[in-house]
Design an enzyme around this catalytic site. Structure first.
Site: not given
Ligand code: ATP
Ligand code: MG
Length: 555
Positions: A37, A266, A276
Site C-alpha cells: 500500500e 511476519r 508503517k
Molecule cells: P501497515 O499495515 O503497517 O501499513 P502492511 O504491513 O499492511 O503495513 P503493506 O504495504 O500492505 O504493509 O505490505 C505489503 C506486503 O508486505 C504485504 O503482503 C504484507 O503482508 C507484507 N509485509 C508487511 N510487513 C511485513 C513484515 N513485517 N514481515 C513480512 N511481510 C510483511
Molecule cells: Mg496493508
C-alpha cells in the site's frame, strides 16, 4: 525430495505447495505478486515479503507482479509509489511488465460488485459504524442480521448506482457481502466490500467516490492477473475465507486454477518496529530526520547506513519462512551485513576520537608515502597510498599512561606498538590539560621496522591505527545505537517513551586523504573501528557507522 525444488534452496511449506501444484498439473508456472500500500516507505519486514514473492517466482522461472494496493486514497502518495519502486530494484528484483495498480481494476471491481448484488449476495447497508459493530456480535455470540440484509435486488442495484454517482454521503452506507452473520470467523459476518470516500486519488483523480476494501479488491486483482500463489502474512489467515468465498461466487473467476492465498509469519525485529503507521509517526513527530534516517529499519534507511542488497537478501534467507510469529534478534541482521562487508569492503583508517602524537626522532618537514593493502585477504583489490610524518593522529582510547597489565596491547608510556601498515613506535611522555587528560603524546619510532619485525628480535604485540596529520581530512562520524530501549517497542501505543535518547552520537575526527572522494553508501572497513559509509544526504565528509566489527549487541 522432489526434482522441482530449485537446487541449494531450503524447502518450506510454500515451496512444498508449489511443487505439489506443478506436479499435479494444476499450474504450469508460478505467478506471485507483491502488493504494497503506497502509504509509507518499505521496511525490513517488506524486504522479507519481497524476497519471498519475487525470489520464489524467480526460482521457479515464473514471475512476480508489483501491484500497488491503492484502494485507500486518503493515506496514499506518489512519493511512496516512487520510493517503493526504487527500493525493490535496489534489492535486486524486477517486476513483470508494467507496474500494476489496484486502481486500474476499479471498473472490474465495480462489475463484480454488481454481479454479487444481482445474485442476492451483496446489499447496501445503512447501519452506522457503531450499530454495525453491535450487530456483528462477538467471538462468543453470533451476530444479528442487518435490517437492510433483505432489501430487494433491484433496490440494491439502484442504491449502489447512487453510491457511485455521489448521491449518498460518506459513512451514510456501505456495500456488504451477504455471507453469514453467525460464522465463527468474525470477518465472514457480512464484510464491507465498498465504502464512499470523496477524496482525490493519486491515479484516478475524481473518477470515483466509492472505493473497494482490501478483502474485496485483493482476490479479484490476483485473479485478473492470473496469480497462482498469493503469499501474504499471517494476519490475513482468517480473511482467506473471504478470498475464497468471493472468487467462488464470481463466475469469471471460479475456476480450478484460480489463485489461492498462503500465509507466512511476519518479520518482527527486536528493538525496532515494522509498523508503517508507527514509522510514519517517528518521521512526522521529528524523532528521526526522515524515512531514510540511518536509524530507521526502512530499506532506504538501511541503504543510507551502508547495508547492501546482498546482505538483506541473505538475512531473509537466514530468517526463513514459517508460520510461527516470533521476534528476530537484530544480531542476525548484523551478522549478514558483517559477513558481506568483511569480504568486500575496502580497508581504510579513520581516527574518530583524535589525539595528536609527535614522533620526536622523525625529521621535521619530511613526509613519507607508504603502501597499504586495500583488502588484506584479497590482493586483487590492490594497494592504497597512505602517509607518515613526524605528526600523526591516533585514537584517544589507544593510549593510557600506564599499561594496566601485561596483556595490554595499545600504547602506554615506555611501551611499544606498531602503527598499522607502518613503523613501531614507543611513547616517552605526554602533555595534558588542567584536568589531567592527555592532549599530545610524544614518541620515538624505530626506522628499521617498516614492513618487518624489529631486527633484535624484541616482540611488539599491539597494532593501532593512525592518520598522518598534514594530509588527514576532517570528517564527521555518526555512530548509532539501538533506537528503542525496549526489545518490543510495538507493545506501547506511544512509542516515544521507549526511544533511546542516545541513539546518535556525533564525533569529529580524521580519515585518510584517499577518502575525500568516497562514494556515498559504499561501506569501508575503518580498521579496528567497524564498517562505515559516506552519508548520501550531507554536503561534507560525513560517515555513518553501518555496524561494528564484532557482535556487541548482547553485552
Ligand atoms: P501497515 O499495515 O503497517 O501499513 P502492511 O504491513 O499492511 O503495513 P503493506 O504495504 O500492505 O504493509 O505490505 C505489503 C506486503 O508486505 C504485504 O503482503 C504484507 O503482508 C507484507 N509485509 C508487511 N510487513 C511485513 C513484515 N513485517 N514481515 C513480512 N511481510 C510483511
Ligand atoms: Mg496493508
Amino acid at each position: 525430495m522432489s526434482d522441482t525444488i530449485p537446487l541449494n534452496k531450503p524447502t518450506n511449506f510454500i515451496r512444498n505447495k508449489i511443487n505439489t501444484d506443478i506436479e499435479s498439473g494444476l499450474h504450469s508456472s508460478v505467478i506471485t505478486r507483491f502488493p504494497p500500500e503506497p502509504n509509507g516507505y518499505l521496511h525490513i519486514g517488506h524486504a522479507k515479503s519481497i524476497c519471498i514473492n519475487f525470489g520464489t517466482a524467480k526460482d521457479y522461472d515464473g514471475y512476480c507482479n508489483l501491484r500497488f494496493d491503492d484502494t485507500n486514497p486518503a493515506k496514499e502518495d506518489i512519493e511512496y509509489v516512487n520510493s517503493i519502486k526504487k527500493d525493490i530494484k535496489w534489492l535486486g528484483f524486477d517486476w513483470n511488465g508494467e507496474v500494476k495498480y489496484s486502481s486500474s481494476y476499479f471498473d472490474i471491481f465495480y462489475k463484480c460488485a454488481e454481479e454479487l448484488i444481482s445474485k442476492g449476495l451483496a446489499y447496501v447497508c445503512f447501519l452506522s459504524a457503531d450499530e454495525t459493530r453491535e450487530y456483528r456480535g462477538t467471538l462468543k455470540n453470533p451476530g444479528v442480521n442487518s435490517p437492510y440484509r433483505d432489501t430487494s435486488i433491484a433496490h440494491n442495484q439502484t442504491l449502489f448506482k447512487k453510491m457511485k454517482a455521489g448521491e449518498l454521503k460518506e459513512s451514510e452506507c456501505v456495500l456488504r457481502a451477504k455471507i453469514d452473520m453467525s460464522s465463527s470467523f468474525m470477518c465472514m459476518r457480512d464484510p464491507t466490500l465498498y465504502r464512499i470516500r470523496f477524496e482525490k486519488h493519486h491515479q484516478t483523480n475524481d473518477d470515483w467516490c466509492i472505493y473497494p476494501m482490501y478483502d474485496f479488491a485483493h482476490c479479484i486483482g490476483d485473479a485478473v492477473e492470473g496469480v497462482t500463489h498469493s503469499l501474504c502474512t499471517l494476519e490475513f489467515q482468517d480473511n482467506r475465507r473471504i478470498y475464497d468465498w468471493l472468487l467462488e461466487h464470481l463466475d469469471e473467476f471460479n475456476k480450478i486454477d484460480r489463485p489461492h492465498q498462503y500465509e507466512f509469519s511476519r518479520l518482527n525485529l527486536e528493538f525496532t518496529t515494522t509498523s508503517k503507521r508507527k514509522l510514519k509517526l517517528l518521521v512526522d513527530n521529528n524523532h528521526v530526520t526522515s524515512w531514510n534516517d540511518p536509524r530507521m529499519p526502512t530499506i532506504s534507511g538501511l541503504r543510507r547506513r551502508g547495508y547492501t542488497p546482498a546482505s538483506i537478501r541473505d538475512f531473509t534467507e537466514r530468517v526463513g519462512v514459517s508460520k510461527f510469529n516470533s521476534f528476530t534478534d537484530v544480531s542476525i541482521l548484523e551478522s549478514s551485513i558483517r559477513d558481506d562487508l568483511n569480504a568486500i569492503a575496502p580497508r581504510s583508517m579513520a581516527v574518530i576520537n583524535p589525539i595528536k602524537l609527535v614522533i620526536e626522532n622523525y625529521p621535521k618537514g619530511e613526509i613519507e608515502s607508504l603502501k597499504a593493502p586495500v583488502h588484506p585477504q584479497n590482493e586483487e583489490m590492490g594497494t592504497r597510498e597512505i602517509f607518515f610524518s613526524r605528526e600523526i593522529y591516533i585514537d584517544k582510547e589507544d593510549f593510557v599512561e600506564e599499561a594496566p597489565n601485561n596483556k595490554y596491547k595499545r600504547l602506554a608510556i615506555n611501551k611499544e606498538v606498531r602503527l598499522r601498515n607502518s613503523y613501531v613506535i614507543k611513547a616517552t611522555h605526554f602533555d595534558c590539560d588542567k584536568d589531567g587528560n592527555a592532549t599530545t603524546i610524544y614518541c620515538t619510532y624505530d626506522s628499521d621496522t617498516l614492513g618487518k619485525k624489529p631486527s633484535d628480535g624484541r616482540k611488539v604485540k599491539g597494532v593501532i591505527h593512525f592518520v598522518e596529520s598534514s594530509t588527514a581530512i576532517s570528517a564527521e562520524f555518526r555512530i548509532y545505537d539501538r533506537f528503542f530501549l525496549e526489545s518490543n517497542p510495538a507493545k506501547f501505543d506511544d512509542l516515544s517513551s521507549s526511544i533511546n535518547p542516545n541513539s546518535l552520537e556525533i564525533k569529529n575526527g580524521f580519515v585518510e586523504p584517499n577518502l575525500s572522494n568516497a562514494k556515498a553508501e559504499k561501506a569501508y572497513q575503518f580498521e579496528r573501528k567497524g564498517y562505515f559509509c559516506r552519508d548520501s544526504e550531507s554536503e561534507g565528509l560525513v560517515f555513518n557507522k553501518t555496524v561494528g566489527l564484532r557482535d556487541t549487541w548482547n553485552q
